[in-house]
Design a protein around this motif. Structure first.
Motif, PDB file in Angstrom:
ATOM      1  N   PRO A 185      13.393   7.488  10.256  1.00  0.00           N
ATOM      2  CA  PRO A 185      13.172   7.442   8.804  1.00  0.00           C
ATOM      3  C   PRO A 185      12.555   6.126   8.341  1.00  0.00           C
ATOM      4  O   PRO A 185      11.726   6.103   7.421  1.00  0.00           O
ATOM      5  CB  PRO A 185      14.579   7.638   8.237  1.00  0.00           C
ATOM      6  N   GLU A 186      12.961   5.013   8.995  1.00  0.00           N
ATOM      7  CA  GLU A 186      12.410   3.707   8.631  1.00  0.00           C
ATOM      8  C   GLU A 186      10.915   3.651   8.939  1.00  0.00           C
ATOM      9  O   GLU A 186      10.133   3.053   8.186  1.00  0.00           O
ATOM     10  CB  GLU A 186      13.133   2.589   9.394  1.00  0.00           C
ATOM     11  N   THR A 187      10.528   4.283  10.041  1.00  0.00           N
ATOM     12  CA  THR A 187       9.112   4.331  10.417  1.00  0.00           C
ATOM     13  C   THR A 187       8.318   5.133   9.400  1.00  0.00           C
ATOM     14  O   THR A 187       7.213   4.747   8.994  1.00  0.00           O
ATOM     15  CB  THR A 187       8.949   4.948  11.819  1.00  0.00           C
ATOM     16  N   LEU A 188       8.877   6.258   8.968  1.00  0.00           N
ATOM     17  CA  LEU A 188       8.224   7.084   7.954  1.00  0.00           C
ATOM     18  C   LEU A 188       8.006   6.281   6.676  1.00  0.00           C
ATOM     19  O   LEU A 188       6.922   6.313   6.084  1.00  0.00           O
ATOM     20  CB  LEU A 188       9.070   8.329   7.662  1.00  0.00           C
ATOM     21  N   SER A 189       9.021   5.547   6.254  1.00  0.00           N
ATOM     22  CA  SER A 189       8.908   4.731   5.035  1.00  0.00           C
ATOM     23  C   SER A 189       7.823   3.672   5.183  1.00  0.00           C
ATOM     24  O   SER A 189       7.031   3.440   4.249  1.00  0.00           O
ATOM     25  CB  SER A 189      10.251   4.051   4.718  1.00  0.00           C
ATOM     26  N   ARG A 190       7.756   3.033   6.353  1.00  0.00           N
ATOM     27  CA  ARG A 190       6.736   1.997   6.573  1.00  0.00           C
ATOM     28  C   ARG A 190       5.331   2.582   6.519  1.00  0.00           C
ATOM     29  O   ARG A 190       4.412   1.986   5.937  1.00  0.00           O
ATOM     30  CB  ARG A 190       6.966   1.303   7.923  1.00  0.00           C
ATOM     31  N   VAL A 191       5.167   3.757   7.127  1.00  0.00           N
ATOM     32  CA  VAL A 191       3.846   4.392   7.119  1.00  0.00           C
ATOM     33  C   VAL A 191       3.435   4.771   5.702  1.00  0.00           C
ATOM     34  O   VAL A 191       2.288   4.531   5.281  1.00  0.00           O
ATOM     35  CB  VAL A 191       3.838   5.639   8.029  1.00  0.00           C
ATOM     36  N   LEU A 192       4.354   5.360   4.957  1.00  0.00           N
ATOM     37  CA  LEU A 192       4.042   5.745   3.571  1.00  0.00           C
ATOM     38  C   LEU A 192       3.698   4.510   2.733  1.00  0.00           C
ATOM     39  O   LEU A 192       2.755   4.540   1.924  1.00  0.00           O
ATOM     40  CB  LEU A 192       5.228   6.496   2.952  1.00  0.00           C
ATOM     41  N   ASN A 193       4.435   3.414   2.924  1.00  0.00           N
ATOM     42  CA  ASN A 193       4.149   2.182   2.183  1.00  0.00           C
ATOM     43  C   ASN A 193       2.778   1.629   2.555  1.00  0.00           C
ATOM     44  O   ASN A 193       2.050   1.116   1.690  1.00  0.00           O
ATOM     45  CB  ASN A 193       5.230   1.136   2.459  1.00  0.00           C
ATOM     46  N   ARG A 194       2.430   1.732   3.830  1.00  0.00           N
ATOM     47  CA  ARG A 194       1.112   1.263   4.264  1.00  0.00           C
ATOM     48  C   ARG A 194       0.006   2.074   3.601  1.00  0.00           C
ATOM     49  O   ARG A 194      -0.990   1.513   3.115  1.00  0.00           O
ATOM     50  CB  ARG A 194       0.992   1.369   5.788  1.00  0.00           C
ATOM     51  N   LEU A 195       0.168   3.408   3.583  1.00  0.00           N
ATOM     52  CA  LEU A 195      -0.841   4.273   2.973  1.00  0.00           C
ATOM     53  C   LEU A 195      -0.940   4.027   1.463  1.00  0.00           C
ATOM     54  O   LEU A 195      -2.032   4.130   0.886  1.00  0.00           O
ATOM     55  CB  LEU A 195      -0.513   5.745   3.248  1.00  0.00           C
ATOM     56  N   LYS A 196       0.183   3.659   0.839  1.00  0.00           N
ATOM     57  CA  LYS A 196       0.165   3.313  -0.590  1.00  0.00           C
ATOM     58  C   LYS A 196      -0.582   2.004  -0.815  1.00  0.00           C
ATOM     59  O   LYS A 196      -1.392   1.887  -1.742  1.00  0.00           O
ATOM     60  CB  LYS A 196       1.591   3.210  -1.125  1.00  0.00           C
ATOM     61  N   ARG A 197      -0.309   1.004   0.043  1.00  0.00           N
ATOM     62  CA  ARG A 197      -0.984  -0.292  -0.087  1.00  0.00           C
ATOM     63  C   ARG A 197      -2.492  -0.153   0.080  1.00  0.00           C
ATOM     64  O   ARG A 197      -3.271  -0.867  -0.559  1.00  0.00           O
ATOM     65  CB  ARG A 197      -0.446  -1.292   0.953  1.00  0.00           C
ATOM     66  N   ASP A 198      -2.898   0.775   0.931  1.00  0.00           N
ATOM     67  CA  ASP A 198      -4.322   1.013   1.164  1.00  0.00           C
ATOM     68  C   ASP A 198      -4.945   1.933   0.119  1.00  0.00           C
ATOM     69  O   ASP A 198      -6.115   2.319   0.246  1.00  0.00           O
ATOM     70  CB  ASP A 198      -4.527   1.617   2.559  1.00  0.00           C
ATOM     71  N   ASN A 199      -4.148   2.294  -0.894  1.00  0.00           N
ATOM     72  CA  ASN A 199      -4.618   3.169  -1.989  1.00  0.00           C
ATOM     73  C   ASN A 199      -5.109   4.528  -1.488  1.00  0.00           C
ATOM     74  O   ASN A 199      -6.025   5.120  -2.068  1.00  0.00           O
ATOM     75  CB  ASN A 199      -5.731   2.481  -2.793  1.00  0.00           C
ATOM     76  N   ILE A 200      -4.461   5.002  -0.432  1.00  0.00           N
ATOM     77  CA  ILE A 200      -4.793   6.330   0.089  1.00  0.00           C
ATOM     78  C   ILE A 200      -3.891   7.386  -0.548  1.00  0.00           C
ATOM     79  O   ILE A 200      -4.330   8.507  -0.824  1.00  0.00           O
ATOM     80  CB  ILE A 200      -4.652   6.345   1.622  1.00  0.00           C
ATOM     81  N   ILE A 201      -2.651   7.032  -0.794  1.00  0.00           N
ATOM     82  CA  ILE A 201      -1.703   7.925  -1.455  1.00  0.00           C
ATOM     83  C   ILE A 201      -0.969   7.172  -2.553  1.00  0.00           C
ATOM     84  O   ILE A 201      -1.050   5.943  -2.652  1.00  0.00           O
ATOM     85  CB  ILE A 201      -0.661   8.506  -0.462  1.00  0.00           C
ATOM     86  N   ASP A 202      -0.250   7.911  -3.380  1.00  0.00           N
ATOM     87  CA  ASP A 202       0.629   7.313  -4.389  1.00  0.00           C
ATOM     88  C   ASP A 202       1.840   8.222  -4.525  1.00  0.00           C
ATOM     89  O   ASP A 202       1.862   9.343  -3.994  1.00  0.00           O
ATOM     90  CB  ASP A 202      -0.093   7.185  -5.723  1.00  0.00           C
ATOM     91  N   SER A 203       2.837   7.769  -5.224  1.00  0.00           N
ATOM     92  CA  SER A 203       4.050   8.556  -5.461  1.00  0.00           C
ATOM     93  C   SER A 203       4.267   8.710  -6.953  1.00  0.00           C
ATOM     94  O   SER A 203       4.310   7.718  -7.690  1.00  0.00           O
ATOM     95  CB  SER A 203       5.263   7.850  -4.825  1.00  0.00           C
ATOM     96  N   LYS A 204       4.366   9.976  -7.393  1.00  0.00           N
ATOM     97  CA  LYS A 204       4.581  10.262  -8.811  1.00  0.00           C
ATOM     98  C   LYS A 204       5.721  11.262  -8.946  1.00  0.00           C
ATOM     99  O   LYS A 204       5.674  12.346  -8.374  1.00  0.00           O
ATOM    100  CB  LYS A 204       3.301  10.829  -9.448  1.00  0.00           C
ATOM    101  N   ASN A 205       6.746  10.865  -9.682  1.00  0.00           N
ATOM    102  CA  ASN A 205       7.925  11.711  -9.878  1.00  0.00           C
ATOM    103  C   ASN A 205       8.529  12.156  -8.549  1.00  0.00           C
ATOM    104  O   ASN A 205       8.981  13.301  -8.395  1.00  0.00           O
ATOM    105  CB  ASN A 205       7.571  12.939 -10.725  1.00  0.00           C
ATOM    106  N   GLY A 206       8.519  11.252  -7.579  1.00  0.00           N
ATOM    107  CA  GLY A 206       9.127  11.553  -6.293  1.00  0.00           C
ATOM    108  C   GLY A 206       8.251  12.394  -5.372  1.00  0.00           C
ATOM    109  O   GLY A 206       8.673  12.738  -4.264  1.00  0.00           O
ATOM    110  N   LYS A 207       7.016  12.702  -5.797  1.00  0.00           N
ATOM    111  CA  LYS A 207       6.103  13.510  -4.993  1.00  0.00           C
ATOM    112  C   LYS A 207       4.914  12.667  -4.547  1.00  0.00           C
ATOM    113  O   LYS A 207       4.430  11.809  -5.292  1.00  0.00           O
ATOM    114  CB  LYS A 207       5.589  14.721  -5.790  1.00  0.00           C
ATOM    115  N   ILE A 208       4.441  12.925  -3.339  1.00  0.00           N
ATOM    116  CA  ILE A 208       3.275  12.212  -2.828  1.00  0.00           C
ATOM    117  C   ILE A 208       2.002  12.841  -3.378  1.00  0.00           C
ATOM    118  O   ILE A 208       1.844  14.065  -3.382  1.00  0.00           O
ATOM    119  CB  ILE A 208       3.245  12.245  -1.284  1.00  0.00           C
TER     120      ILE A 208
END
Length: 222
Positions: A185-208
């Motif tokens: 789970p920690e790895t998943l969180s790190r990957v999602l944070n990386r993709l957010k930092r790179d402006n590839i994804i975002d999170s809105k209302n708990g959804k990617i």
């Protein structure tokens, strides 16, 4: 008020049977039944014979296997208007299950008497190309599984699921996604944070939400 579709109309609406004549659809309807099943219902278990050819009309299912340590190994999802049954040999009168199939949502399933179906259609050369396409699809799914389990790193695994199954990703809990991808789970969180930092994804209302599909695809191809 919603109109209830007849079995014949349901069969006619499936791409798999689009080349059948009206008379053939009538024949198929006579050996078919439509049933509803609740979420978490096990459609079939691996290594069990099945006398019915099954199509998922509505809902969502997953295919998985259980290893010797009783751990679940996720294989793939089955979406509506898709064949549930696994085709490996069209010469036998029964179907053998390679995996377990469980419903993730309340679902509607078309069940066809496989022995009669084989006699009326397959043995006479009808729908053989459709069955061949299904065998090819299963082969591609197996290839994807091998890539996911043994070749791709955690970043590519997450990126591919976001690209191919965003709706499913947003429905599942993070712990469930980690199990499916075989990462922590920690790895998943790190990957999602990386993709957010790179402006590839975002999170809105708990959804990617995917912001840059091309960049996400580039990650998938790394």
């Amino acid at each position: 008020m919603h109109k209830i579709m007849s079995t014949k109309n349901i069969i006619s609406s499936l791409n798999f049977f689009s080349l059948l004549s009206e008379e053939q659809v009538d024949q198929l309807s006579s050996i078919s039944v439509v049933s509803k099943y609740p979420k978490e219902y096990v459609v079939h278990y691996e290594k069990k014979e099945n006398n019915s050819l099954l199509f998922l009309l509505s809902g969502l299912a997953k295919a998985y296997k259980i290893d010797k340590h009783n751990n679940e190994i996720f294989l793939h999802y089955i979406y509506e208007n898709s064949l549930i049954s696994e085709i490996s040999n069209i010469r036998q009168d029964t179907l053998n299950s390679f995996s377990n199939i469980t419903l993730l949502e309340d679902s509607q399933i078309l069940q066809i008497d496989y022995k009669k179906f084989k006699e009326i259609f397959l043995d006479k050369g009808y729908l053989c190309s459709e069955f061949t396409n299904e065998i090819i699809l299963r082969s591609q799914q197996l290839q994807s599984l091998i890539n996911r389990e043994f070749i791709f790193n955690s970043v590519v695994k997450v990126a591919m699921m976001l690209h191919d199954d965003l709706e499913i990703f947003n429905k599942l809990k993070r712990a469930e996604i980690s199990l499916i991808l075989h990462i922590q789970p920690e790895t998943l969180s790190r990957v999602l944070n990386r993709l957010k930092r790179d402006n590839i994804i975002d999170s809105k209302n708990g959804k990617i939400v995917i912001l840059d599909k091309e960049a996400l695809m580039s990650v998938c191809e790394e």
